[in-house]
Design an enzyme around this catalytic site. Structure first.
Site, short mmCIF file in Angstrom:
data_model
loop_
_atom_site.label_atom_id
_atom_site.label_comp_id
_atom_site.label_asym_id
_atom_site.label_seq_id
_atom_site.Cartn_x
_atom_site.Cartn_y
_atom_site.Cartn_z
N GLU A 235 16.05 -28.21 3.38
CA GLU A 235 15.38 -27.06 3.38
C GLU A 235 13.95 -27.29 2.40
O GLU A 235 14.07 -28.21 1.79
CB GLU A 235 16.06 -26.14 2.65
CG GLU A 235 17.28 -25.47 3.47
CD GLU A 235 17.19 -24.93 4.79
OE1 GLU A 235 16.19 -25.03 5.56
OE2 GLU A 235 18.12 -24.10 5.14
N ASP B 263 11.81 -23.19 9.99
CA ASP B 263 11.34 -23.28 8.71
C ASP B 263 10.88 -24.81 8.13
O ASP B 263 10.51 -25.01 7.04
CB ASP B 263 12.24 -22.94 7.45
CG ASP B 263 13.62 -23.86 7.36
OD1 ASP B 263 13.55 -24.40 7.92
OD2 ASP B 263 14.35 -23.33 6.47
N HIS C 38 12.83 -27.38 8.25
CA HIS C 38 13.99 -28.44 7.83
C HIS C 38 14.17 -29.28 8.99
O HIS C 38 14.16 -29.50 10.11
CB HIS C 38 14.92 -27.69 7.20
CG HIS C 38 15.95 -27.39 8.39
ND1 HIS C 38 16.51 -25.88 8.22
CD2 HIS C 38 16.57 -27.45 9.66
CE1 HIS C 38 17.35 -25.76 9.30
NE2 HIS C 38 17.06 -26.63 10.12
N ASP D 150 24.72 -33.60 9.14
CA ASP D 150 25.11 -32.65 8.23
C ASP D 150 26.37 -31.88 8.37
O ASP D 150 27.10 -32.17 9.53
CB ASP D 150 23.83 -31.44 7.79
CG ASP D 150 23.32 -31.19 9.14
OD1 ASP D 150 23.95 -31.31 10.33
OD2 ASP D 150 22.17 -30.71 9.32
P1 PGA Z 1 18.32 -26.17 16.85
O1 PGA Z 1 18.10 -26.28 15.50
O2 PGA Z 1 18.31 -27.35 17.69
O3 PGA Z 1 19.43 -25.33 17.19
O4 PGA Z 1 16.99 -25.34 17.18
C1 PGA Z 1 17.49 -27.44 14.95
C2 PGA Z 1 17.37 -27.61 13.29
O5 PGA Z 1 18.01 -26.59 12.54
O6 PGA Z 1 17.53 -28.75 13.01
#
Ligand code: PGA
Length: 259
Positions: A142, A135, A137, A66
């Site tokens: 999302e 959350d 995702h 992304d």
């Molecule tokens: P993080 O994010 O590795 O910084 O915890 C994970 C994500 O948002 O997929």
């Protein structure tokens, strides 16, 4: 269902996944990796350079999950910059062979389709590294994301913007929109490796692995994949109902199966 591997700490997870990547690259120097950003994949990226030393990485390809929309690629927190800094440079990869979706406003309408075409042209992704958001995702899909979705523009949840504010001066500087591989894109990868560390991820991990398959928790899409591996530390595993079974089955896993 996904295979769950519970490891003592993030560094062990990094070594385990890096070993699997090295196994792939030895077998096929033109391996296509799916790359995640954020804090979670860092132990994998840190373990890789020493292991890849001496191997031919000139044909290795990568596709990031992304990118932020409207953030200049030269910004240190654009995912193009992050991938260059954390993966391309330390591993000595050819930057032209490591793609990140374009978040430039100019051409954003077709950036998703262009990215899908590039993945297909590369022969698809062999191993996709995934983190998971608090959350639920994966990528920036999302809650509510379609399981059939392909790379497209999404609006970040406020939760995600707050989670990512640590990389910016303030939450207001975190872009509102992103472009992300869809759940359908992710499900096409040949092997999914989802990593999660810390108590803060325990609920999302339990939902993704053992909860109902639902767009309300996009990480649960991994239950639809024939080869998904979830590598977690004890804290991230703390809400898993069948943790003892996962430990037992991993302890008795036939060596020939690999990760
Ligand atoms: P993080 O994010 O590795 O910084 O915890 C994970 C994500 O948002 O997929």
């Amino acid at each position: 269902m996904a295979e769950v591997v519970i490891v003592p700490d993030a560094a062990s997870a990094g070594r385990l996944v890096a070993d699997e990547i090295v196994r792939l690259v030895r077998a096929n120097p033109a391996t296509v990796l799916g790359l995640a950003t954020g804090s979670t994949p860092l132990p994998v990226y840190e373990a890789l350079p020493a292991r890849l030393a001496g191997l031919d990485v000139s044909r290795l390809r990568g596709f990031a999950l992304d990118e932020y929309v409207g953030l200049d690629v030269s910004h240190p927190e654009s995912y193009r910059s992050v991938i260059d800094r954390e993966v391309v440079e330390p591993l000595g990869l050819d930057p032209a062979r490591v793609r990140v979706p374009s978040g430039a406003l100019d051409g954003i309408e077709h950036a998703g389709d262009d990215y899908e075409e590039a993945i297909l042209a590369a022969g698809g992704i062999d191993l996709q590294i995934l983190g998971i958001g608090t959350d639920g995702h994966i990528g920036f899909n999302e809650p509510g994301s379609s399981f059939a979705s392909l790379t497209r523009v999404k609006t970040l949840t406020q939760q995600t913007r707050e989670d990512n504010a640590r990389f910016f001066d303030s939450v207001d500087d975190v872009p509102m929109h992103c472009i992300t591989q869809g759940l359908g894109t992710i499900l096409r990868a040949r092997h999914l490796v989802l990593l999660a560390f810390g108590e803060g991820k325990a609920e999302a991990v339990a939902g993704a692995v053992e909860g109902p398959v639902t767009a309300s928790l996009p990480g649960s899409a991994i239950q639809l994949h024939p080869h998904a591996t979830v590598v977690v530390d004890e804290a991230a595993a703390s809400r898993l109902r069948f943790a003892d079974y996962y430990r037992h089955s991993y302890a008795h896993k036939p060596a020939w199966q690999g990760l």
